[in-house]
Design a protein around this motif. Structure first.
Motif, PDB file in Angstrom:
ATOM      1  N   UNK A   1      -9.424   9.883  -0.809  1.00 36.27           N
ATOM      2  CA  UNK A   1      -9.543   8.845   0.201  1.00 36.27           C
ATOM      3  C   UNK A   1     -10.990   8.615   0.559  1.00 36.27           C
ATOM      4  N   UNK A   2     -11.235   7.567   1.306  1.00 30.12           N
ATOM      5  CA  UNK A   2     -12.582   7.228   1.750  1.00 30.12           C
ATOM      6  C   UNK A   2     -12.490   6.564   3.112  1.00 30.12           C
TER       7      UNK A   2
ATOM      8  N   UNK B   1      -6.843   2.429   0.810  1.00 31.92           N
ATOM      9  CA  UNK B   1      -7.925   1.673   1.437  1.00 31.92           C
ATOM     10  C   UNK B   1      -8.638   2.599   2.409  1.00 31.92           C
ATOM     11  N   UNK B   2      -9.839   2.228   2.800  1.00 34.56           N
ATOM     12  CA  UNK B   2     -10.635   3.066   3.691  1.00 34.56           C
ATOM     13  C   UNK B   2      -9.911   3.313   5.003  1.00 34.56           C
ATOM     14  N   UNK B   3      -9.876   4.577   5.414  1.00 33.86           N
ATOM     15  CA  UNK B   3      -9.267   4.982   6.688  1.00 33.86           C
ATOM     16  C   UNK B   3      -7.836   4.504   6.828  1.00 33.86           C
ATOM     17  N   UNK B   4      -7.071   4.550   5.738  1.00 31.55           N
ATOM     18  CA  UNK B   4      -5.647   4.225   5.770  1.00 31.55           C
ATOM     19  C   UNK B   4      -4.884   5.242   4.923  1.00 31.55           C
ATOM     20  N   UNK B   5      -3.693   5.586   5.367  1.00 31.24           N
ATOM     21  CA  UNK B   5      -2.846   6.466   4.563  1.00 31.24           C
ATOM     22  C   UNK B   5      -1.384   6.201   4.883  1.00 31.24           C
TER      23      UNK B   5
ATOM     24  N   UNK C   1       6.272   5.677  -6.389  1.00 30.50           N
ATOM     25  CA  UNK C   1       6.633   4.471  -5.659  1.00 30.50           C
ATOM     26  C   UNK C   1       5.974   4.409  -4.280  1.00 30.50           C
ATOM     27  N   UNK C   2       5.690   5.574  -3.697  1.00 32.92           N
ATOM     28  CA  UNK C   2       5.048   5.608  -2.383  1.00 32.92           C
ATOM     29  C   UNK C   2       3.673   4.966  -2.414  1.00 32.92           C
ATOM     30  N   UNK C   3       2.930   5.191  -3.492  1.00 36.35           N
ATOM     31  CA  UNK C   3       1.596   4.596  -3.591  1.00 36.35           C
ATOM     32  C   UNK C   3       1.688   3.075  -3.592  1.00 36.35           C
ATOM     33  N   UNK C   4       2.766   2.529  -4.154  1.00 36.26           N
ATOM     34  CA  UNK C   4       2.954   1.077  -4.139  1.00 36.26           C
ATOM     35  C   UNK C   4       3.152   0.597  -2.704  1.00 36.26           C
ATOM     36  N   UNK C   5       3.939   1.338  -1.918  1.00 37.99           N
ATOM     37  CA  UNK C   5       4.107   0.984  -0.516  1.00 37.99           C
ATOM     38  C   UNK C   5       2.795   1.007   0.237  1.00 37.99           C
ATOM     39  N   UNK C   6       1.995   2.023  -0.022  1.00 31.40           N
ATOM     40  CA  UNK C   6       0.686   2.115   0.629  1.00 31.40           C
ATOM     41  C   UNK C   6      -0.207   0.953   0.215  1.00 31.40           C
ATOM     42  N   UNK C   7      -0.210   0.632  -1.077  1.00 32.50           N
ATOM     43  CA  UNK C   7      -1.054  -0.455  -1.576  1.00 32.50           C
ATOM     44  C   UNK C   7      -0.608  -1.805  -1.029  1.00 32.50           C
TER      45      UNK C   7
ATOM     46  N   UNK D   1       0.803  -2.372   1.926  1.00 28.11           N
ATOM     47  CA  UNK D   1       0.351  -2.467   3.315  1.00 28.11           C
ATOM     48  C   UNK D   1      -1.150  -2.665   3.381  1.00 28.11           C
ATOM     49  N   UNK D   2      -1.910  -1.947   2.550  1.00 25.23           N
ATOM     50  CA  UNK D   2      -3.365  -2.108   2.522  1.00 25.23           C
ATOM     51  C   UNK D   2      -3.756  -3.529   2.153  1.00 25.23           C
ATOM     52  N   UNK D   3      -3.039  -4.103   1.166  1.00 24.95           N
ATOM     53  CA  UNK D   3      -3.386  -5.458   0.719  1.00 24.95           C
ATOM     54  C   UNK D   3      -3.111  -6.470   1.822  1.00 24.95           C
ATOM     55  N   UNK D   4      -2.026  -6.279   2.569  1.00 25.04           N
ATOM     56  CA  UNK D   4      -1.712  -7.195   3.661  1.00 25.04           C
ATOM     57  C   UNK D   4      -2.767  -7.105   4.767  1.00 25.04           C
ATOM     58  N   UNK D   5      -3.194  -5.901   5.077  1.00 26.82           N
ATOM     59  CA  UNK D   5      -4.227  -5.729   6.104  1.00 26.82           C
ATOM     60  C   UNK D   5      -5.540  -6.344   5.637  1.00 26.82           C
ATOM     61  N   UNK D   6      -5.862  -6.172   4.346  1.00 29.13           N
ATOM     62  CA  UNK D   6      -7.094  -6.752   3.804  1.00 29.13           C
ATOM     63  C   UNK D   6      -7.054  -8.278   3.861  1.00 29.13           C
ATOM     64  N   UNK D   7      -5.859  -8.842   3.825  1.00 30.28           N
ATOM     65  CA  UNK D   7      -5.703 -10.302   3.896  1.00 30.28           C
ATOM     66  C   UNK D   7      -5.717 -10.822   5.330  1.00 30.28           C
ATOM     67  N   UNK D   8      -5.812  -9.908   6.287  1.00 26.89           N
ATOM     68  CA  UNK D   8      -5.922 -10.332   7.682  1.00 26.89           C
ATOM     69  C   UNK D   8      -4.749  -9.982   8.569  1.00 26.89           C
ATOM     70  N   UNK D   9      -3.709  -9.367   8.012  1.00 29.64           N
ATOM     71  CA  UNK D   9      -2.550  -8.995   8.820  1.00 29.64           C
ATOM     72  C   UNK D   9      -2.884  -7.804   9.708  1.00 29.64           C
ATOM     73  N   UNK D  10      -2.223  -7.727  10.847  1.00 23.16           N
ATOM     74  CA  UNK D  10      -2.326  -6.535  11.681  1.00 23.16           C
ATOM     75  C   UNK D  10      -1.464  -5.439  11.066  1.00 23.16           C
ATOM     76  N   UNK D  11      -1.616  -4.213  11.562  1.00 19.66           N
ATOM     77  CA  UNK D  11      -0.770  -3.132  11.069  1.00 19.66           C
ATOM     78  C   UNK D  11       0.699  -3.469  11.303  1.00 19.66           C
TER      79      UNK D  11
END
Length: 251
Positions: free
Chosen positions: A67-68, A121-125, A154-160, A162-172
């Motif tokens: 992570x980073x 993604x940075x500071x996300x898990x 499959x868990x990594x896909x779930x994480x990715x 959520x990260x992609x949605x946040x990167x696009x501007x979505x809230x958690x």
């Protein structure tokens, strides 16, 4: 940033030595680098602008990035939870929130890289109980957007996702709500970010989950017995998260 050696042996260390790695990374990135060893992991402290060069250098040498970010540390290993916690000194750590997971591997190898939490993604898990049925389809959709996963889990896909949605501007909260429409299967997700954490269960909600809240803390677990020794638990509000409902707390 955190790196882990390419083997799982407790004595294995990332790189030839901390001092040699310090010097090599400093020369590669042109930045000051500090390395702290924690059992099979190493925590690297360096300027944000040097992260891309450092990542490329580490991966070229077979070191895995856990992570980073600026404030979140991620430790992953195979073995009994009490042993892993002791190896990394988890009890001595402090912070505003923490997420842990004990995984029963059902769809991928028992390896350090396949252990939870997954950070995409940075500071996300994210940790996950369940099984996603459309993870390969979602993996391809994410890849078309330039979001790539490193394991078959499959868990990594779930994480990715959520990260992609946040990167696009979505809230958690919005990202977690999106899982209900876009991810198929049985799942309970717990996602951590630098400022808080969130929980979501699929509409069927067959995977166990329980939450506890007091004026001082919020806790999540798969079963109530995990709360038994928490301070003030007798007076806490304890409930089972509702199906297809998002809960999140931010500071």
């Amino acid at each position: 940033m955190q790196a882990e050696s390419s083997g799982n042996e407790p004595s294995r260390r990332p790189g030839p030595s901390p001092a040699a790695t310090d010097a090599a990374l400093a020369a590669e990135t042109g930045a000051e680098v500090e390395i702290a060893i924690a059992d099979t992991h190493a925590v690297l402290r360096l300027p944000a602008e040097a992260e891309a060069a450092a990542t490329a250098w580490l991966e070229a040498r077979g070191l895995r990035l856990m992570g980073a970010g600026k404030s979140m540390e991620i430790y992953k290993e195979t073995g009994l939870p009490k042993d892993v916690a002791a190896r990394f000194g988890i009890r001595a750590m402090g912070g505003t929130h923490g997420i842990g997971h004990t995984r029963m591997a059902t769809e991928s190898a028992v390896t350090t890289l396949g252990a939870h939490p997954f950070s995409t993604a940075a500071d996300q898990c994210l940790v996950h109980n369940g099984s996603l049925s459309n993870h390969n389809q979602m993996r391809r959709k994410l890849a078309k957007k330039g979001v790539f996963t490193r394991t078959e889990n499959d868990t990594e896909v779930g994480a990715a996702y959520i990260s992609s949605r946040i990167a696009e501007g979505a809230t958690l909260g919005e990202a977690l709500e999106g899982t209900l429409a876009d991810l198929d299967g049985f799942f309970t997700f717990v996602t951590g970010t630098r400022t808080g954490f969130g929980v979501v269960r699929d509409p069927i909600a067959c995977k166990p989950a329980v939450m506890a809240e007091t004026a001082d803390y919020v806790a999540f677990a798969s079963e109530y017995r995990a709360f038994a020794d928490l301070p003030g638990i007798a007076d806490a509000r304890v409930w089972e998260p509702e199906p297809a409902t998002v809960y999140f707390w931010e500071r």
